[in-house]
Structure formats: C-alpha cells, structure tokens
Design a protein around this motif. Structure first.
Motif, PDB file in Angstrom:
ATOM      1  N   LEU A   1       0.789  -1.234   0.000  1.00 49.22           N
ATOM      2  CA  LEU A   1       0.000   0.000   0.000  1.00 49.22           C
ATOM      3  C   LEU A   1       0.821   1.284   0.000  1.00 49.22           C
ATOM      4  N   ILE A   2       1.955   1.289   0.664  1.00 54.81           N
ATOM      5  CA  ILE A   2       2.712   2.527   0.852  1.00 54.81           C
ATOM      6  C   ILE A   2       3.822   2.678  -0.182  1.00 54.81           C
ATOM      7  N   TRP A   3       4.619   1.658  -0.375  1.00 64.90           N
ATOM      8  CA  TRP A   3       5.782   1.795  -1.235  1.00 64.90           C
ATOM      9  C   TRP A   3       5.455   2.177  -2.676  1.00 64.90           C
ATOM     10  N   PRO A   4       4.400   1.620  -3.293  1.00 65.32           N
ATOM     11  CA  PRO A   4       4.133   2.000  -4.691  1.00 65.32           C
ATOM     12  C   PRO A   4       3.571   3.416  -4.854  1.00 65.32           C
ATOM     13  N   SER A   5       3.025   3.989  -3.789  1.00 65.58           N
ATOM     14  CA  SER A   5       2.400   5.305  -3.922  1.00 65.58           C
ATOM     15  C   SER A   5       3.455   6.385  -4.131  1.00 65.58           C
ATOM     16  N   ARG A   6       3.006   7.502  -4.695  1.00 66.55           N
ATOM     17  CA  ARG A   6       3.941   8.604  -4.930  1.00 66.55           C
ATOM     18  C   ARG A   6       4.285   9.282  -3.608  1.00 66.55           C
ATOM     19  N   LEU A   7       5.417   9.953  -3.580  1.00 64.45           N
ATOM     20  CA  LEU A   7       5.876  10.618  -2.363  1.00 64.45           C
ATOM     21  C   LEU A   7       5.041  11.868  -2.110  1.00 64.45           C
ATOM     22  N   ASN A   8       4.419  11.929  -0.941  1.00 66.54           N
ATOM     23  CA  ASN A   8       3.649  13.102  -0.534  1.00 66.54           C
ATOM     24  C   ASN A   8       3.784  13.265   0.976  1.00 66.54           C
ATOM     25  N   ALA A   9       3.130  14.266   1.519  1.00 61.55           N
ATOM     26  CA  ALA A   9       3.270  14.570   2.945  1.00 61.55           C
ATOM     27  C   ALA A   9       2.772  13.428   3.823  1.00 61.55           C
ATOM     28  N   VAL A  10       1.695  12.797   3.442  1.00 58.33           N
ATOM     29  CA  VAL A  10       1.140  11.701   4.234  1.00 58.33           C
ATOM     30  C   VAL A  10       2.112  10.533   4.269  1.00 58.33           C
ATOM     31  N   LYS A  11       2.708  10.214   3.138  1.00 57.23           N
ATOM     32  CA  LYS A  11       3.665   9.110   3.081  1.00 57.23           C
ATOM     33  C   LYS A  11       4.894   9.420   3.927  1.00 57.23           C
ATOM     34  N   ILE A  12       5.367  10.656   3.889  1.00 57.05           N
ATOM     35  CA  ILE A  12       6.537  11.047   4.682  1.00 57.05           C
ATOM     36  C   ILE A  12       6.230  10.930   6.178  1.00 57.05           C
ATOM     37  N   VAL A  13       5.073  11.425   6.598  1.00 54.45           N
ATOM     38  CA  VAL A  13       4.685  11.334   8.018  1.00 54.45           C
ATOM     39  C   VAL A  13       4.549   9.867   8.428  1.00 54.45           C
ATOM     40  N   PHE A  14       3.950   9.046   7.576  1.00 48.79           N
ATOM     41  CA  PHE A  14       3.809   7.629   7.883  1.00 48.79           C
ATOM     42  C   PHE A  14       5.174   6.983   8.070  1.00 48.79           C
ATOM     43  N   LEU A  15       6.087   7.222   7.146  1.00 46.73           N
ATOM     44  CA  LEU A  15       7.404   6.588   7.220  1.00 46.73           C
ATOM     45  C   LEU A  15       8.206   7.075   8.428  1.00 46.73           C
ATOM     46  N   LEU A  16       8.102   8.370   8.739  1.00 49.31           N
ATOM     47  CA  LEU A  16       8.770   8.875   9.946  1.00 49.31           C
ATOM     48  C   LEU A  16       8.191   8.231  11.197  1.00 49.31           C
ATOM     49  N   ASN A  17       6.869   8.151  11.260  1.00 49.94           N
ATOM     50  CA  ASN A  17       6.206   7.547  12.407  1.00 49.94           C
ATOM     51  C   ASN A  17       6.550   6.063  12.537  1.00 49.94           C
ATOM     52  N   ARG A  18       6.771   5.419  11.419  1.00 53.01           N
ATOM     53  CA  ARG A  18       7.050   3.977  11.423  1.00 53.01           C
ATOM     54  C   ARG A  18       8.502   3.669  11.760  1.00 53.01           C
ATOM     55  N   TYR A  19       9.433   4.472  11.266  1.00 52.93           N
ATOM     56  CA  TYR A  19      10.834   4.091  11.380  1.00 52.93           C
ATOM     57  C   TYR A  19      11.612   4.846  12.457  1.00 52.93           C
TER      58      TYR A  19
END
Length: 99
Positions: free
Chosen positions: A68-86
């Motif tokens: 769900l996350i990796w194929p999507s384009r880079l946007n603010a939601v994806k950045i926040v998700f990845l920061l929150n996850r890692y």
C-alpha cells in the motif's frame, strides 16, 4: 497500557529528581542509590518491551506496507507515515542501551 506508561514516566522523572538531589548535596544515601538503580532498570525494561512491540508490529505489517505505501507517490502523508514507522526503530535501541 496507558497506566504502565504513566508509571514508567513517573519513575523516570523521579530518577532525575534523585540525580538533581545528588548534585546539591554531593552524594545520595544508600537507599536512594538503590531506588535510583531500580527505577533506571524499570525504564530500561519498559524500553525493551516497547522495542519488542515495535519490531513485532513492523514484521506483521510489512507486507501491507509494501503493497500500500511503497508503490504510492511521495507526498506529505507518506513522509509522516514513514517517519512515524521508522523513527521508533531508530530511537528505542538508544533507550535500551542507555545512551
């Protein structure tokens, strides 16, 4: 779970109070030193539990993240998700090791 986190926070805060007392008087009583070490160990144990839960969550949701996350384009939601996850995977080992 929330009560446990509040208790750990309070123990961690008490540890800092004991250290502040030590800086004023120059030493701690033997019982205060034992209490301080006990509180520090509780905080480390809680950090180990938190790290184990984060790693467990990471492992069981990795396939969903790939799909769900990796194929999507880079946007603010994806950045926040990845920061929150890692970020916890980066920060919690420092707590466990006491650095």
């Amino acid at each position: 779970m929330a009560n446990l986190l509040v208790e750990v926070f309070n123990l961690h805060r008490q540890s800092f109070v004991h250290v502040a007392d030590m800086s004023e008087t120059g030493s701690l009583a033997a019982q205060d030193q034992i209490d301080l070490l006990h509180n520090i160990n509780i905080v480390r144990y809680a950090a180990v539990v938190a790290l184990a839960l984060v790693v467990y969550d990471y492992l069981i949701t990795l396939s969903d993240e790939k799909r769900l996350i990796w194929p999507s384009r880079l946007n603010a939601v994806k950045i926040v998700f990845l920061l929150n996850r890692y970020l916890p995977l980066i920060a919690l080992p420092g707590l466990v090791l006491g650095e």
